[in-house]
Structure formats: structure tokens, C-alpha cells
Design an enzyme around this catalytic site. Structure first.
Site, short mmCIF file in Angstrom:
data_model
loop_
_atom_site.label_atom_id
_atom_site.label_comp_id
_atom_site.label_asym_id
_atom_site.label_seq_id
_atom_site.Cartn_x
_atom_site.Cartn_y
_atom_site.Cartn_z
N CYS A 14 -6.58 -5.75 17.67
CA CYS A 14 -7.07 -4.59 16.93
C CYS A 14 -8.56 -4.70 16.66
O CYS A 14 -9.19 -3.84 16.08
CB CYS A 14 -6.30 -4.44 15.62
SG CYS A 14 -6.42 -5.90 14.61
N LYS A 73 0.21 -0.01 15.35
CA LYS A 73 -1.15 -0.38 15.75
C LYS A 73 -1.65 -1.64 15.05
O LYS A 73 -2.61 -2.25 15.50
CB LYS A 73 -2.13 0.79 15.56
CG LYS A 73 -2.61 1.03 14.18
CD LYS A 73 -3.82 1.96 14.23
CE LYS A 73 -4.26 2.30 12.82
NZ LYS A 73 -5.43 3.16 12.80
N ASP A 74 -0.99 -2.06 13.98
CA ASP A 74 -1.34 -3.32 13.30
C ASP A 74 -0.55 -4.51 13.84
O ASP A 74 -0.74 -5.63 13.38
CB ASP A 74 -1.10 -3.20 11.79
CG ASP A 74 -1.95 -2.11 11.14
OD1 ASP A 74 -3.06 -1.86 11.64
OD2 ASP A 74 -1.49 -1.51 10.15
N ARG A 108 -13.47 -0.50 4.34
CA ARG A 108 -12.14 -1.09 4.41
C ARG A 108 -11.32 -0.67 3.20
O ARG A 108 -11.77 0.06 2.34
CB ARG A 108 -12.23 -2.62 4.51
CG ARG A 108 -12.56 -3.08 5.92
CD ARG A 108 -11.77 -4.33 6.33
NE ARG A 108 -10.39 -4.30 5.88
CZ ARG A 108 -9.75 -5.34 5.40
NH1 ARG A 108 -10.36 -6.50 5.29
NH2 ARG A 108 -8.49 -5.24 5.04
N GLY A 109 -10.09 -1.15 3.15
CA GLY A 109 -9.21 -0.81 2.04
C GLY A 109 -8.14 0.15 2.51
O GLY A 109 -8.17 0.62 3.65
N ASN A 110 -7.18 0.42 1.63
CA ASN A 110 -6.12 1.34 2.03
C ASN A 110 -6.63 2.78 2.00
O ASN A 110 -7.75 3.05 1.59
CB ASN A 110 -4.86 1.12 1.19
CG ASN A 110 -5.14 1.29 -0.28
OD1 ASN A 110 -5.82 2.23 -0.67
ND2 ASN A 110 -4.63 0.39 -1.10
N VAL A 111 -5.81 3.68 2.47
CA VAL A 111 -6.25 5.07 2.66
C VAL A 111 -6.80 5.67 1.36
O VAL A 111 -7.86 6.31 1.35
CB VAL A 111 -5.08 5.93 3.21
CG1 VAL A 111 -5.48 7.41 3.30
CG2 VAL A 111 -4.66 5.43 4.59
N SER A 165 0.86 -1.19 0.00
CA SER A 165 0.00 0.00 0.00
C SER A 165 0.89 1.24 0.00
O SER A 165 2.06 1.19 0.40
CB SER A 165 -0.90 0.01 1.24
OG SER A 165 -0.13 0.29 2.40
N THR A 171 -8.19 4.14 -1.23
CA THR A 171 -9.49 3.54 -1.54
C THR A 171 -10.59 4.17 -0.69
O THR A 171 -11.69 4.46 -1.17
CB THR A 171 -9.45 2.03 -1.25
OG1 THR A 171 -8.29 1.48 -1.86
CG2 THR A 171 -10.68 1.32 -1.76
N ARG A 172 -10.30 4.38 0.58
CA ARG A 172 -11.31 4.92 1.49
C ARG A 172 -11.67 6.35 1.10
O ARG A 172 -12.84 6.72 1.11
CB ARG A 172 -10.79 4.88 2.93
CG ARG A 172 -10.58 3.47 3.44
CD ARG A 172 -10.29 3.45 4.92
NE ARG A 172 -9.37 2.37 5.27
CZ ARG A 172 -9.00 2.07 6.50
NH1 ARG A 172 -9.45 2.78 7.52
NH2 ARG A 172 -8.18 1.08 6.73
N ARG A 224 -13.40 0.64 17.60
CA ARG A 224 -13.03 1.74 18.50
C ARG A 224 -13.60 3.05 17.98
O ARG A 224 -14.19 3.84 18.73
CB ARG A 224 -11.50 1.83 18.60
CG ARG A 224 -10.97 3.03 19.36
CD ARG A 224 -9.44 3.09 19.25
NE ARG A 224 -9.00 3.17 17.86
CZ ARG A 224 -8.92 4.29 17.15
NH1 ARG A 224 -9.24 5.44 17.71
NH2 ARG A 224 -8.53 4.28 15.90
N ARG A 225 -13.45 3.30 16.70
CA ARG A 225 -13.98 4.55 16.12
C ARG A 225 -15.51 4.53 16.13
O ARG A 225 -16.15 5.53 16.44
CB ARG A 225 -13.44 4.73 14.70
CG ARG A 225 -11.95 5.09 14.68
CD ARG A 225 -11.33 5.02 13.29
NE ARG A 225 -9.92 5.43 13.32
CZ ARG A 225 -9.04 5.11 12.38
NH1 ARG A 225 -9.39 4.38 11.34
NH2 ARG A 225 -7.78 5.54 12.48
N SER A 234 -13.44 0.35 12.09
CA SER A 234 -12.82 0.19 13.40
C SER A 234 -13.88 0.26 14.50
O SER A 234 -14.62 1.25 14.60
CB SER A 234 -11.78 1.31 13.58
OG SER A 234 -11.67 1.67 14.95
N1 LIG Z 1 -5.32 -0.08 9.88
C1 LIG Z 1 -4.66 0.67 8.83
C2 LIG Z 1 -3.72 1.67 9.37
N2 LIG Z 1 -2.66 1.29 10.10
C3 LIG Z 1 -2.00 2.42 10.49
C4 LIG Z 1 -2.66 3.52 9.96
C5 LIG Z 1 -2.28 4.93 10.16
C6 LIG Z 1 -0.84 5.20 10.52
C7 LIG Z 1 -0.45 4.90 11.93
O1 LIG Z 1 -1.29 4.75 12.85
O2 LIG Z 1 0.77 4.83 12.18
C8 LIG Z 1 -3.74 3.04 9.23
C9 LIG Z 1 -4.73 3.84 8.47
C10 LIG Z 1 -5.80 4.49 9.30
O3 LIG Z 1 -6.15 4.01 10.39
O4 LIG Z 1 -6.31 5.53 8.85
#
Ligand SMILES: NCc1[nH]cc(CCC(=O)O)c1CC(=O)O
Length: 305
Positions: A242, A83-84, A149-152, A13, A154-155, A131-132, A129
Site C-alpha cells: 500500500c 486495500k489495507d 493521516r487519521g481516520n475519515v 474506527s 479526523t481527515r 498513489r493519490r 497516499s
Molecule cells: N486507508 C484507509 C482506508 N481503507 C479503506 C478505505 C475506504 C474503504 C474501502 O476502500 O473499502 C479507507 C479510507 C480512504 O481511503 O478514504
């Protein structure tokens, strides 16, 4: 003998590649003459895009393939968003460096509205998420929460296509991708908590590669490590991964550590929060303490345990 070449396993990504390139240039600057290359790989977390992460489950969805590459000698280190990274790392691996943290706040992103409270009744907000979702539900019980979902990239595209009135992303990710201007407002502590470890980049390597570990350790930021150690200890004590609605935010001052933790419930929008202070010699104890305070308020029920 210190290595002459380091190969960085990374996801493909844009954010992952940015982070890996960032680490590569820091390593080249710290060790003149060292060659650093990227090894881009696809992980299971990147392949399954039609289900919320909480449903797929399985810790370390974004790590496995990178760890296999290190075990098979195709790469020497991997770069992750902390965080992943599961609180319990796979046996045989360690995190020799955690980089200085970027902005750990979440970002409210919308093409029409300035912040969560400005959204019209029943507005559609995208985030997978929990949490969100829990924190949105607590602030605005009327919102329609939708998976995203998806990378930034895509979102953001889905937001721009009109599928949502707003989405929530991490400020750090947007900033790294040069998308700072997409942030309408910051959602930050103490009212809104990030994921444990959010905005910190972690370097993972094999625990048996002593020279590699030493070469990487120069990039470690002691203050960030303390803060995320407390946050991740709290998450672990809560049995968290997570995939549970848990937030944490630890600050470090000369007086010591201050940790705030949150457990939420998506359906009711109920939030529990607790905070405590501790000394920098026992970040894990502080994390456990805040977890216990949350359990005392009934966190186990919210976490479904
Ligand atoms: N789960 C995807 C993810 N993993 C880390 C980040 C952001 C960068 C970070 O926290 O260092 C993101 C994207 C998001 O949540 O918007």
C-alpha cells in the site's frame, strides 16, 4: 459441526466498526440462529498517527493485532478493507469471503471547489497516499501536496478547520459512513485509478478452521473476487504494497476481465499506464501481464527498484 458463535475482530474506527457490523448482520441473515459478536481492537496503524503510512512501512499494519486475536482464540474472523490487506497474507490465514464491491472511485472533497481542475494555483491538497499524490501531481503540477493521516472523521475535521483546500478520500468509505454529500466529484477510471482492492471488504479467518471458513464462504462474491485477484496479482508482480504509487482497476463482463494498471512518480508526476483483457479462469495471469507491460515502460525506475 458448524459454529454457534462467531466473534469478529475489528479495528475501532467508525469505518471499521461499520464494516464489521455489516458483516455481522449479513452472517446473521445467512445463518439463522448464529450468534455474532464484535471484538474491537487497536492496531499499530491506528496508534501511529504522526507519520505517513509510506514511512512507517511494515505490511499489514492494520492486521497484526487482529490476527493475534484469532491465533489466541479470542476471535474467529476479522473484517478488513481489502486495500489495507497485504497481497501476501500471513501464513496460516485465508480470505474465505470478499463482499460485493462498492463504488471504487476516489472522492474529491472540498468546502470551496468542485473538482481538481477548479482548484486555484498552488492550492493545498491533503492525502498521504502516494498513489493519490502522483495522480494529483500529474493533473496539476502546481498543487501543494500535504500529508494527511487519521481516520475519515479526523481527515474531514482537518479539512473543515481550513488546513487544506481539498482532500482525497475513498467514495466507499464516505458512503458507508453516511457522508455521501461530502463528495464534490468522483475521481474514477480510466483517468484516475483506485488502489488495488479498493471498496471491497474482505473477511479473514484461520486456514485451519474448516467449519468457520465454510460458514463465511456464503458471503463471497465471485465477480468481485475475480477483479481484485487480478488487481492484487498486478500489485504483487510490481512488488507493491500500500506504500507505492500503484493504481489498478479491473472490470468483469461476460466477455471476460479487463484490467488497467498505473504506476506513478510523486515528484515528477509521471504516470505509466497499461491495460489488457483476459479470461475469467486466469485473473493472476492477467495481473502479471499488465505488470510486465508496466515494467516494459520503465516501472522499475519509478518504483525505485
Ligand atoms: N486507508 C484507509 C482506508 N481503507 C479503506 C478505505 C475506504 C474503504 C474501502 O476502500 O473499502 C479507507 C479510507 C480512504 O481511503 O478514504
Amino acid at each position: 459441526m458448524s459454529p454457534s458463535l462467531l466473534r469478529i475482530a475489528t479495528r475501532k474506527s467508525a469505518l471499521a466498526l461499520w464494516q464489521a457490523e455489516h458483516v455481522a448482520s449479513l452472517l446473521r441473515a445467512a445463518h439463522p440462529g448464529l450468534r455474532v459478536e464484535l471484538v474491537p481492537l487497536t492496531t499499530r496503524g491506528d496508534e501511529i498517527l504522526d507519520q505517513p503510512l509510506a514511512t512507517i512501512g511494515g505490511k499489514g499494519l492494520f492486521l497484526k493485532e487482529l490476527e493475534v486475536a484469532m491465533l489466541e482464540g479470542r476471535a474467529d474472523l476479522a473484517v478488513h478493507s481489502l486495500k489495507d490487506v497485504p497481497t501476501e497474507l500471513e501464513a496460516g490465514f485465508s480470505l474465505p469471503a470478499i463482499l460485493p464491491r462498492a463504488d471504487a472511485a476516489d472522492a474529491f472533497v472540498s468546502n470551496h471547489y468542485s473538482d481538481v481542475m477548479a482548484l486555484p494555483h498552488g492550492a493545498r491538497v491533503g492525502t498521504s497516499s502516494l498513489r493519490r499524490q502522483a495522480q494529483l501531481r500529474a493533473a496539476r503540477p502546481d498543487l501543494e501536496l500535504l500529508d494527511l493521516r487519521g481516520n475519515v472523521g479526523t481527515r474531514l475535521k482537518k479539512l473543515d478547520d481550513g488546513l487544506y483546500d481539498a482532500i482525497i478520500l475513498a467514495c466507499a468509505g464516505l458512503e458507508r459512513l453516511g457522508l455521501h454529500d461530502r463528495i464534490r466529484s468522483r475521481l474514477g477510471a480510466p483517468t484516475w485509478l483506485p488502489a488495488p482492492g479498493q471498496a471491497a471488504i474482505a473477511i479473514e479467518a484461520r486456514a485451519d478452521q474448516t467449519e468457520v471458513l465454510e460458514t463465511l464462504a456464503v458471503l463471497d462474491d465471485a465477480e468481485t473476487r475475480l477483479a481484485v485477484t487480478a488487481e492484487r496479482a498486478m500489485n504483487q508482480a510490481l512488488g507493491g504494497s500500500c506504500t507505492v504509487p500503484v493504481g489498478a482497476w479491473c472490470t468483469v463482463t461476460e466477455r471476460g476481465l479487463h484490467l488497467r494498471g498505473m504506476v506513478g512518480d510523486v515528484s515528477s508526476g509521471r504516470l505509466l499506464s497499461a491495460e489488457a483483457e483476459g479470461t475469467s479462469d486466469d485473473a493472476v495471469k492477467l495481473g502479471n501481464e499488465v505488470a510486465q507491460a508496466l515494467f516494459a515502460q520503465g516501472a522499475a525506475t519509478l518504483l525505485g527498484r
